[in-house]
Design a protein around this motif. Structure first.
Motif, PDB file in Angstrom:
ATOM      1  N   GLY A  71       2.330   3.686  11.159  1.00 51.06           N
ATOM      2  CA  GLY A  71       1.939   4.803  10.305  1.00 51.06           C
ATOM      3  C   GLY A  71       2.069   4.501   8.826  1.00 51.06           C
ATOM      4  O   GLY A  71       1.330   5.047   8.003  1.00 51.06           O
ATOM      5  N   LEU A  72       2.985   3.618   8.475  1.00 51.27           N
ATOM      6  CA  LEU A  72       3.201   3.280   7.068  1.00 51.27           C
ATOM      7  C   LEU A  72       2.304   2.157   6.575  1.00 51.27           C
ATOM      8  O   LEU A  72       2.295   1.840   5.384  1.00 51.27           O
ATOM      9  CB  LEU A  72       4.671   2.886   6.851  1.00 51.27           C
ATOM     10  N   HIS A  73       1.528   1.558   7.472  1.00 49.66           N
ATOM     11  CA  HIS A  73       0.647   0.454   7.064  1.00 49.66           C
ATOM     12  C   HIS A  73      -0.427   0.973   6.122  1.00 49.66           C
ATOM     13  O   HIS A  73      -1.067   1.984   6.360  1.00 49.66           O
ATOM     14  CB  HIS A  73      -0.020  -0.181   8.286  1.00 49.66           C
ATOM     15  N   GLU A  74      -0.607   0.241   5.053  1.00 55.06           N
ATOM     16  CA  GLU A  74      -1.614   0.587   4.051  1.00 55.06           C
ATOM     17  C   GLU A  74      -2.163  -0.714   3.487  1.00 55.06           C
ATOM     18  O   GLU A  74      -1.405  -1.575   3.060  1.00 55.06           O
ATOM     19  CB  GLU A  74      -0.954   1.405   2.933  1.00 55.06           C
ATOM     20  N   TYR A  75      -3.470  -0.883   3.491  1.00 58.12           N
ATOM     21  CA  TYR A  75      -4.058  -2.086   2.899  1.00 58.12           C
ATOM     22  C   TYR A  75      -4.126  -1.875   1.396  1.00 58.12           C
ATOM     23  O   TYR A  75      -4.991  -1.178   0.885  1.00 58.12           O
ATOM     24  CB  TYR A  75      -5.448  -2.374   3.477  1.00 58.12           C
ATOM     25  N   ASN A  76      -3.180  -2.472   0.685  1.00 56.91           N
ATOM     26  CA  ASN A  76      -3.058  -2.299  -0.764  1.00 56.91           C
ATOM     27  C   ASN A  76      -3.454  -3.531  -1.552  1.00 56.91           C
ATOM     28  O   ASN A  76      -3.409  -3.514  -2.774  1.00 56.91           O
ATOM     29  CB  ASN A  76      -1.595  -1.986  -1.137  1.00 56.91           C
ATOM     30  N   GLU A  77      -3.791  -4.586  -0.871  1.00 56.91           N
ATOM     31  CA  GLU A  77      -3.973  -5.893  -1.502  1.00 56.91           C
ATOM     32  C   GLU A  77      -4.851  -5.844  -2.750  1.00 56.91           C
ATOM     33  O   GLU A  77      -4.530  -6.426  -3.766  1.00 56.91           O
ATOM     34  CB  GLU A  77      -4.565  -6.859  -0.481  1.00 56.91           C
ATOM     35  N   LEU A  78      -5.966  -5.157  -2.690  1.00 53.95           N
ATOM     36  CA  LEU A  78      -6.918  -5.163  -3.796  1.00 53.95           C
ATOM     37  C   LEU A  78      -6.956  -3.846  -4.571  1.00 53.95           C
ATOM     38  O   LEU A  78      -7.820  -3.671  -5.425  1.00 53.95           O
ATOM     39  CB  LEU A  78      -8.317  -5.493  -3.260  1.00 53.95           C
ATOM     40  N   LYS A  79      -6.027  -2.957  -4.290  1.00 50.74           N
ATOM     41  CA  LYS A  79      -6.019  -1.661  -4.965  1.00 50.74           C
ATOM     42  C   LYS A  79      -5.221  -1.737  -6.262  1.00 50.74           C
ATOM     43  O   LYS A  79      -4.204  -2.425  -6.345  1.00 50.74           O
ATOM     44  CB  LYS A  79      -5.420  -0.593  -4.050  1.00 50.74           C
ATOM     45  N   GLN A  80      -5.678  -0.993  -7.252  1.00 48.25           N
ATOM     46  CA  GLN A  80      -4.961  -0.920  -8.528  1.00 48.25           C
ATOM     47  C   GLN A  80      -3.646  -0.146  -8.347  1.00 48.25           C
ATOM     48  O   GLN A  80      -2.598  -0.597  -8.755  1.00 48.25           O
ATOM     49  CB  GLN A  80      -5.828  -0.191  -9.564  1.00 48.25           C
ATOM     50  N   SER A 128       5.210   8.797  12.939  1.00 42.57           N
ATOM     51  CA  SER A 128       4.180   8.222  12.100  1.00 42.57           C
ATOM     52  C   SER A 128       3.782   9.200  10.991  1.00 42.57           C
ATOM     53  O   SER A 128       3.753   8.839   9.823  1.00 42.57           O
ATOM     54  CB  SER A 128       2.975   7.850  12.960  1.00 42.57           C
ATOM     55  N   VAL A 129       3.497  10.420  11.370  1.00 42.99           N
ATOM     56  CA  VAL A 129       3.066  11.418  10.389  1.00 42.99           C
ATOM     57  C   VAL A 129       4.197  11.731   9.413  1.00 42.99           C
ATOM     58  O   VAL A 129       3.979  11.814   8.204  1.00 42.99           O
ATOM     59  CB  VAL A 129       2.582  12.707  11.105  1.00 42.99           C
ATOM     60  N   GLY A 130       5.401  11.865   9.928  1.00 42.48           N
ATOM     61  CA  GLY A 130       6.552  12.140   9.067  1.00 42.48           C
ATOM     62  C   GLY A 130       6.803  11.015   8.073  1.00 42.48           C
ATOM     63  O   GLY A 130       7.102  11.261   6.906  1.00 42.48           O
ATOM     64  N   CYS A 131       6.674   9.783   8.530  1.00 44.21           N
ATOM     65  CA  CYS A 131       6.877   8.633   7.639  1.00 44.21           C
ATOM     66  C   CYS A 131       5.821   8.600   6.548  1.00 44.21           C
ATOM     67  O   CYS A 131       6.123   8.267   5.402  1.00 44.21           O
ATOM     68  CB  CYS A 131       6.864   7.339   8.441  1.00 44.21           C
ATOM     69  N   ARG A 132       4.588   8.944   6.879  1.00 43.09           N
ATOM     70  CA  ARG A 132       3.527   8.965   5.861  1.00 43.09           C
ATOM     71  C   ARG A 132       3.815  10.044   4.816  1.00 43.09           C
ATOM     72  O   ARG A 132       3.524   9.862   3.637  1.00 43.09           O
ATOM     73  CB  ARG A 132       2.167   9.175   6.503  1.00 43.09           C
ATOM     74  N   GLN A 133       4.363  11.183   5.265  1.00 45.28           N
ATOM     75  CA  GLN A 133       4.716  12.237   4.311  1.00 45.28           C
ATOM     76  C   GLN A 133       5.807  11.756   3.356  1.00 45.28           C
ATOM     77  O   GLN A 133       5.757  12.030   2.163  1.00 45.28           O
ATOM     78  CB  GLN A 133       5.194  13.495   5.058  1.00 45.28           C
ATOM     79  N   ILE A 134       6.798  11.037   3.890  1.00 41.92           N
ATOM     80  CA  ILE A 134       7.866  10.480   3.070  1.00 41.92           C
ATOM     81  C   ILE A 134       7.282   9.474   2.063  1.00 41.92           C
ATOM     82  O   ILE A 134       7.686   9.423   0.913  1.00 41.92           O
ATOM     83  CB  ILE A 134       8.941   9.795   3.955  1.00 41.92           C
ATOM     84  N   GLN A 135       6.306   8.681   2.512  1.00 39.06           N
ATOM     85  CA  GLN A 135       5.665   7.698   1.643  1.00 39.06           C
ATOM     86  C   GLN A 135       5.002   8.396   0.452  1.00 39.06           C
ATOM     87  O   GLN A 135       5.086   7.927  -0.675  1.00 39.06           O
ATOM     88  CB  GLN A 135       4.632   6.902   2.442  1.00 39.06           C
ATOM     89  N   ASP A 136       4.371   9.531   0.709  1.00 40.08           N
ATOM     90  CA  ASP A 136       3.722  10.280  -0.373  1.00 40.08           C
ATOM     91  C   ASP A 136       4.746  10.843  -1.361  1.00 40.08           C
ATOM     92  O   ASP A 136       4.425  11.060  -2.521  1.00 40.08           O
ATOM     93  CB  ASP A 136       2.876  11.419   0.202  1.00 40.08           C
ATOM     94  N   LEU A 137       5.983  11.070  -0.895  1.00 45.00           N
ATOM     95  CA  LEU A 137       7.044  11.566  -1.774  1.00 45.00           C
ATOM     96  C   LEU A 137       7.735  10.440  -2.536  1.00 45.00           C
ATOM     97  O   LEU A 137       8.628  10.694  -3.335  1.00 45.00           O
ATOM     98  CB  LEU A 137       8.088  12.338  -0.951  1.00 45.00           C
ATOM     99  N   GLU A 138       7.334   9.196  -2.263  1.00 51.60           N
ATOM    100  CA  GLU A 138       7.874   8.008  -2.918  1.00 51.60           C
ATOM    101  C   GLU A 138       9.368   7.833  -2.697  1.00 51.60           C
ATOM    102  O   GLU A 138      10.103   7.412  -3.581  1.00 51.60           O
ATOM    103  CB  GLU A 138       7.511   7.996  -4.396  1.00 51.60           C
ATOM    104  N   ILE A 139       9.818   8.137  -1.473  1.00 50.31           N
ATOM    105  CA  ILE A 139      11.205   7.906  -1.069  1.00 50.31           C
ATOM    106  C   ILE A 139      11.242   6.525  -0.414  1.00 50.31           C
ATOM    107  O   ILE A 139      10.443   6.244   0.471  1.00 50.31           O
ATOM    108  CB  ILE A 139      11.679   9.010  -0.100  1.00 50.31           C
ATOM    109  N   PRO A 140      12.143   5.631  -0.834  1.00 47.61           N
ATOM    110  CA  PRO A 140      12.089   4.233  -0.388  1.00 47.61           C
ATOM    111  C   PRO A 140      12.528   3.958   1.051  1.00 47.61           C
ATOM    112  O   PRO A 140      12.185   2.926   1.606  1.00 47.61           O
ATOM    113  CB  PRO A 140      13.016   3.514  -1.368  1.00 47.61           C
ATOM    114  N   CYS A 141      13.272   4.854   1.671  1.00 49.10           N
ATOM    115  CA  CYS A 141      13.793   4.580   3.010  1.00 49.10           C
ATOM    116  C   CYS A 141      13.813   5.868   3.827  1.00 49.10           C
ATOM    117  O   CYS A 141      14.083   6.946   3.293  1.00 49.10           O
ATOM    118  CB  CYS A 141      15.207   4.005   2.893  1.00 49.10           C
ATOM    119  N   VAL A 142      13.522   5.738   5.113  1.00 50.11           N
ATOM    120  CA  VAL A 142      13.570   6.886   5.994  1.00 50.11           C
ATOM    121  C   VAL A 142      14.244   6.476   7.296  1.00 50.11           C
ATOM    122  O   VAL A 142      13.985   5.402   7.830  1.00 50.11           O
ATOM    123  CB  VAL A 142      12.155   7.460   6.262  1.00 50.11           C
ATOM    124  N   GLU A 143      15.168   7.303   7.778  1.00 52.53           N
ATOM    125  CA  GLU A 143      15.799   7.075   9.079  1.00 52.53           C
ATOM    126  C   GLU A 143      15.013   7.840  10.120  1.00 52.53           C
ATOM    127  O   GLU A 143      14.725   9.026   9.946  1.00 52.53           O
ATOM    128  CB  GLU A 143      17.250   7.538   9.063  1.00 52.53           C
TER     129      GLU A 143
END
Length: 157
Positions: A33-42, A1-16
């Protein structure tokens, strides 16, 4: 979970993800871990797709992904503002998610139906809102044995 979130911050589209002996738990951790409520965010966080590293435990991985996606749906519905997810939008969202299952029937019951069923307590609670009440009824008929006792869930959205 933590590792995937770090990858998300690096804007890498896929993680194994290495299953580390429990592919289901690894999938659940990654997807949750990758869930983010983005619906109303700019500025939305980039979508990262977690994948199983290797192919030995793909069935368990897929089960974990399904469990986590179900939890993320509940989180989405919970985190959305009440003026955004109104009773009818809630019911329509659930109906859309369950539409593809042939063994599931969804009934969206309007206020008039609720009144004919004499659900007074339900109607009195709904009077506190400007939105009309909706009663969502879901029928699942996919049990392996028709003679088994039914499984019933009762709750509120």
């Amino acid at each position: 979970s933590v590792g995937c979130r770090q990858i998300q911050d690096l804007e890498i589209p896929c993680v194994e993800v290495d299953p580390c002996g429990d592919a289901q738990a690894a999938a659940e951790g990654a997807v949750l871990g990758l869930h983010e409520y983005n619906e109303l965010k700019q500025k939305k966080k980039p979508v990262v797709t977690p994948q199983l590293h290797g192919s030995a435990e793909s069935e368990a991985w897929q089960k974990g992904v399904i469990y986590a996606e179900g939890q993320n749906l509940a989180r989405y519905l919970m985190e959305a503002p009440a003026n955004y997810i109104t009773p009818i939008k809630f019911a329509e969202h659930i109906e859309q998610k369950l539409r593809s299952f042939s063994n599931v029937k969804v009934h969206i019951r309007p206020e008039s139906w609720i009144a004919t069923q004499q659900m007074g307590a339900f109607l009195s609670v709904a009077k506190g809102s400007a939105e009309p009440p909706i009663f969502l009824e879901i029928h699942y008929s996919g049990g392996a044995n028709a003679n088994d006792s039914p499984l019933v869930f009762v709750g509120k959205g």
